[in-house]
Design an enzyme around this catalytic site. Structure first.
Site, PDB file in Angstrom:
ATOM      1  N   LYS A 123       0.865  -1.197   0.000  1.00 60.73           N
ATOM      2  CA  LYS A 123       0.000   0.000   0.000  1.00 60.73           C
ATOM      3  C   LYS A 123       0.901   1.246   0.000  1.00 60.73           C
ATOM      4  O   LYS A 123       1.991   1.203  -0.565  1.00 60.73           O
ATOM      5  CB  LYS A 123      -0.980  -0.047   1.174  1.00 60.73           C
ATOM      6  CG  LYS A 123      -1.734  -1.382   1.199  1.00 60.73           C
ATOM      7  CD  LYS A 123      -2.884  -1.428   2.165  1.00 60.73           C
ATOM      8  CE  LYS A 123      -3.538  -2.816   2.104  1.00 60.73           C
ATOM      9  NZ  LYS A 123      -4.755  -2.904   2.915  1.00 60.73           N
ATOM     10  N   GLY A 135      -7.212  -4.852   7.395  1.00 56.35           N
ATOM     11  CA  GLY A 135      -6.605  -3.919   8.334  1.00 56.35           C
ATOM     12  C   GLY A 135      -7.351  -3.801   9.654  1.00 56.35           C
ATOM     13  O   GLY A 135      -7.091  -2.904  10.448  1.00 56.35           O
TER      14      GLY A 135
HETATM   15  P1  13P Z   1      -4.280  -6.478   5.791  1.00 50.85           P
HETATM   16  O1  13P Z   1      -3.483  -7.729   5.633  1.00 50.85           O
HETATM   17  O2  13P Z   1      -3.505  -5.347   6.404  1.00 50.85           O
HETATM   18  O3  13P Z   1      -5.600  -6.709   6.429  1.00 50.85           O
HETATM   19  O4  13P Z   1      -4.589  -5.946   4.289  1.00 50.85           O
HETATM   20  C1  13P Z   1      -5.091  -6.836   3.365  1.00 50.85           C
HETATM   21  C2  13P Z   1      -5.040  -6.175   2.049  1.00 50.85           C
HETATM   22  O5  13P Z   1      -5.758  -5.214   1.815  1.00 50.85           O
HETATM   23  C3  13P Z   1      -4.085  -6.677   1.054  1.00 50.85           C
HETATM   24  O6  13P Z   1      -4.335  -6.135  -0.191  1.00 50.85           O
END
Ligand code: 13P
Length: 251
Positions: A11, A174
């Site tokens: 991200k 998240g």
């Molecule tokens: P998390 O693993 O932080 O929950 O995020 C998942 C995600 O959006 C991967 O693209």
């Protein structure tokens, strides 16, 4: 046999030196007999460097987190699939819920982006998944079906072989709330059945379907042991080399 894949979606995290240190750590911690296909999706800004760092490492490649729907031209700030291909990346993540929500990406737009990706000989990691409200209202299967069919079902059998699907329930991203293995498996089986109906058994059995949403070393083994879960798309835990490598070895 379909591939087991673990992809790290960084991200909008890590500056250049943090990102490159993470790649070094991940590569040094992966076992020499690593059997999992590992994909790293950093910011565009370091994509070329990350792809080059992975270029001699078996089964490790780089991905971008998005691409433009346009081929080229006056689209200030956009990054084309051709630019991504020229940076030695191999995959493009498309349709992440954060892009669908924050940048109003529609199924139709994503269909156009898939075309750009394929025109440049890259592969797609196509994200789908429902909100908590959709799940509570029992419309999540229809929603996921429309996401997949409206963006991908114009593809030929040959083209579809370059698609990886990532099921990411928005309520699990998240949040620390992972879908239970049963909840995830049910949706993965539903997605695979959609592929059977549209493309037949061979394509459906050959397509890797990843789970994403609070996947961690402590739940990856159980998730990945499910019949239709072929790996993970990892957010937060992909920013920690030990956690990410542990997840890659959870099959
Ligand atoms: P998390 O693993 O932080 O929950 O995020 C998942 C995600 O959006 C991967 O693209």
């Amino acid at each position: 046999m379909r591939k087991n894949i673990v992809a790290g979606n960084w991200k909008m995290n890590l500056n250049r030196s943090e990102g490159l240190t993470l790649v070094e750590d991940v590569l040094s911690k992966l076992p020499v007999d690593n059997k999992t296909h590992v994909i790293l999706a950093p910011s565009f800004v370091y994509l070329y460097k990350v792809a080059k760092m992975c270029s001699d490492i078996p089964k490790v490649v780089a991905a971008s987190q998005d691409c433009s729907a346009n081929e080229k031209g006056a689209f200030t700030g956009e990054v084309s699939a051709s630019m991504i291909a020229s940076c030695s990346a191999r995959y493009v993540v498309l349709g992440h819920s954060e892009r669908r929500t924050n940048f109003t990406e529609t199924n139709e737009l994503l269909k156009t982006k898939v075309g750009q990706v394929f025109a440049n000989d890259l592969k797609v990691i196509f994200c789908c998944g429902e909100s908590l409200a959709q799940r509570e209202n029992g419309v999540h299967f229809d929603w996921i079906k429309s996401q997949i069919s409206e963006s991908l079902f114009h593809l030929s059998v040959e083209e579809f072989k370059n698609i990886v699907i990532a099921y990411e329930p928005i309520w699990a991203i998240g949040t620390g709330v992972t879908a239970s293995t049963d909840q995830a498996q049910v949706v993965h089986a539903f997605i695979r059945n959609l592929l059977v109906e549209k493309y037949g058994n061979e394509v459906a059995e050959g397509t890797s379907i990843l789970y994403g949403g609070s996947c961690q070393p402590n739940n990856a083994i159980e998730l990945f042991s499910q019949k239709d879960i072929d790996g993970g798309l990892i957010g937060g835990a992909s920013l920690n080399a030990d956690d990410f490598v542990a997840i890659t070895q959870s099959f």
